[in-house]
Design an enzyme around this catalytic site. Sequence first.
Site, PDB file in Angstrom:
ATOM      1  N   CYS A  33       0.841  -1.195   0.000  1.00  0.00           N
ATOM      2  CA  CYS A  33       0.000   0.000   0.000  1.00  0.00           C
ATOM      3  C   CYS A  33       0.871   1.239   0.000  1.00  0.00           C
ATOM      4  O   CYS A  33       2.089   1.173   0.064  1.00  0.00           O
ATOM      5  CB  CYS A  33      -0.928   0.010   1.211  1.00  0.00           C
ATOM      6  SG  CYS A  33      -0.153   0.575   2.744  1.00  0.00           S
ATOM      7  N   ILE A  40      -2.821  -7.906  -2.441  1.00  0.00           N
ATOM      8  CA  ILE A  40      -2.011  -8.987  -3.012  1.00  0.00           C
ATOM      9  C   ILE A  40      -2.291 -10.317  -2.299  1.00  0.00           C
ATOM     10  O   ILE A  40      -2.430 -11.357  -2.935  1.00  0.00           O
ATOM     11  CB  ILE A  40      -0.500  -8.654  -2.901  1.00  0.00           C
ATOM     12  CG1 ILE A  40      -0.180  -7.349  -3.632  1.00  0.00           C
ATOM     13  CG2 ILE A  40       0.345  -9.807  -3.443  1.00  0.00           C
ATOM     14  CD1 ILE A  40      -0.340  -7.382  -5.121  1.00  0.00           C
ATOM     15  N   GLY A  96       4.448  -3.301   1.766  1.00  0.00           N
ATOM     16  CA  GLY A  96       5.406  -4.360   1.514  1.00  0.00           C
ATOM     17  C   GLY A  96       4.778  -5.729   1.567  1.00  0.00           C
ATOM     18  O   GLY A  96       3.555  -5.884   1.515  1.00  0.00           O
ATOM     19  N   GLU A  97       5.618  -6.737   1.678  1.00  0.00           N
ATOM     20  CA  GLU A  97       5.178  -8.123   1.793  1.00  0.00           C
ATOM     21  C   GLU A  97       6.104  -8.862   2.756  1.00  0.00           C
ATOM     22  O   GLU A  97       7.322  -8.655   2.727  1.00  0.00           O
ATOM     23  CB  GLU A  97       5.209  -8.848   0.438  1.00  0.00           C
ATOM     24  CG  GLU A  97       4.343  -8.216  -0.639  1.00  0.00           C
ATOM     25  CD  GLU A  97       2.852  -8.338  -0.393  1.00  0.00           C
ATOM     26  OE1 GLU A  97       2.454  -9.091   0.525  1.00  0.00           O
ATOM     27  OE2 GLU A  97       2.079  -7.672  -1.111  1.00  0.00           O
ATOM     28  N   ASP A 103      -0.547 -11.299   5.537  1.00  0.00           N
ATOM     29  CA  ASP A 103       0.824 -11.239   6.051  1.00  0.00           C
ATOM     30  C   ASP A 103       1.031 -10.056   6.990  1.00  0.00           C
ATOM     31  O   ASP A 103       2.122  -9.893   7.537  1.00  0.00           O
ATOM     32  CB  ASP A 103       1.819 -11.156   4.888  1.00  0.00           C
ATOM     33  CG  ASP A 103       1.630  -9.906   4.024  1.00  0.00           C
ATOM     34  OD1 ASP A 103       0.492  -9.404   3.948  1.00  0.00           O
ATOM     35  OD2 ASP A 103       2.604  -9.449   3.412  1.00  0.00           O
TER      36      ASP A 103
END
Length: 640
Positions: free
Chosen positions: A2, A53, A80-81, A104
Amino acid sequence: MCGLLGILSANGNAADYVPALQRALPCLHHRGPDEAGTWQDGDLAFGFNRLAIIDIAHSHQPLRWGPEGEPERYAMTFNGEIYNYIELREELTALGYAFETEGDGEPIMVGFHHWGADVVNHLRGMFAIAIWDTVDRSLFLARDQFGIKPLFYATTGVGTVFSSEKKAILEMAEELNLDLSLDRRAIEHYVDLQYVPEPETLHTGIRRLESGCTATIIPGGELVEKRYFTPRFPVKSVPKGREQDLFDRIARVLEDSVEKHMRADVTVGSFLSGGIDSTAIATLAKRHNPNLLTFTTGFEREGYSEVDVAAESAAAIGVEHIVKIVSPEEYANAIPKIMWYLDDPVADPSLVPLYFVAAEARKHVKVVLSGEGADELFGGYTIYREPLSLAPFEKIPTPLRRGLGRLSRVLPEGMKGKSLLERGSMTMEERYYGNARSFNFEQMQRVIPWARREWDHREVTAPIYAQSRDMDPVARMQHLDLFTWMRGDILVKADKINMANSLELRVPFLDKEVFKVAETIPYDLKIANGTTKYALRKAMEQIVPPHVLHRKKLGFPVPMRHWLAGDELFGWAQDTINESQTDEIFNKKAVLEMLNEHRAGVSDHSRRLWTVLAFMVWHGIFVENRIDPQIEQRDYPVEL
């Protein structure tokens, strides 16, 4: 994934700034077109744009979580991830914690409650995090180990504002009473290095949280920053005959990293050039997605495209391949838009074709993998071999070496041996400051007469070099690049240019588990056999197609030298210089002289000119408000 934005008020009136947040959020629309909104809790207000995602139907931001008896104690926005979120969830569940989502993000908050600020050392991924503790009334900020995801902040009497992009903070400047003056020191660093080094930005009042750092702040307090990760390359050796064990470890950890980076509830593709890095990633990704799509870009001009090699690689690994060719007209027209997305200029011509291939990829996928970081971790830049060629100079007494340097300055430009004598006369700290070496100080003074020698690249690089005195020469260069070139150029364009197209870029080489193996590679196995990334090449022998394995590194070739001298960009460059209102910064007469010298073939000024031109376009957008970058809010399907 985001775009995050928030303000911690110094006076408990964050609600008063929600209208400003709402006005600024469209600046971040490209980072998260799937959802947007604001949230406030007295001292703090969050704004966010989400690119969904993982756990698309849930995991809405800001995420809320709290332990038993303190429901929704924490609120978090993050960009991020986290690739090990499944393993983290299992670990924390075994410790008695419960989860409400499958995303996540929640494991970050649960981990923060359990481990405190040390949660960052448990995260495997890329991230910029903001967690608000509604009980302790404190804000926690963090960036990932390598600086893949950005986080800007500014503190005034009003409070502290933080964001994924600087432009959102600039949009709130009036409410914040923000100092919008330009930082002359940062300008000189930019001209010297071709990017603005962390933690600076070109605006005096706005800074960046550095890579590998956390920060805490309470309402009305000062931001307290702490480094939790410092990449190092300690001197290592591999017993004779055990080299293959190291190569096998590299192959295994890369296989694991790519597998983790493929975790998503949307389609994942891969960028593919003609080099070993992206080819290795794409080949490993194909094992987890038989229908993998790959993407590349290039130019019509011969010698400035890796399209044919990339197509050969795609055929060899059996993936569908999509190509975008960029014309000089497209290139020139996109420059203002790209400078707007960047926040601060980065004088890297490869930004523009990357923008176009990212736009093409976004028509097909929502996530792509790429090979950034391999050169810095595995010793891939050709310049890393320089200590070998300069080794004889190390045996010469310092006074004599300095004399050779003085001799080199009187030799004619282009004379064979001039550059070798010049660089051999200097220490590594003097001669090497990353892959950007366009201006020396005398050349800089020609275009910015107010330049101060004490502000040159050594002001940025000296503290970094001081950390690496016990490393071998190649490791010292790698260490420097991780703190300068990689996070100032490579990762800025990786994040900003792909997010401009609402495309998430993932970089499996820049993984903390991969780094744990890369830091053990000895000096001789990085640049052995007249090559670079020797250990990585050996590890990939059974994975990467043979035509790529030992191919010479080209970087990303852009025909800037030809275009600035020819009809493609000469007129555009001339108009940009003449129309720019940067007379207090640049000697525009000298810049025009450089352009004409370049056109006449007197000297190749292409890199120096591009550095100045990029700044002038940026200045025309953000300072003069003269250039319209023509940004359109584009909406994409939530799932792809």
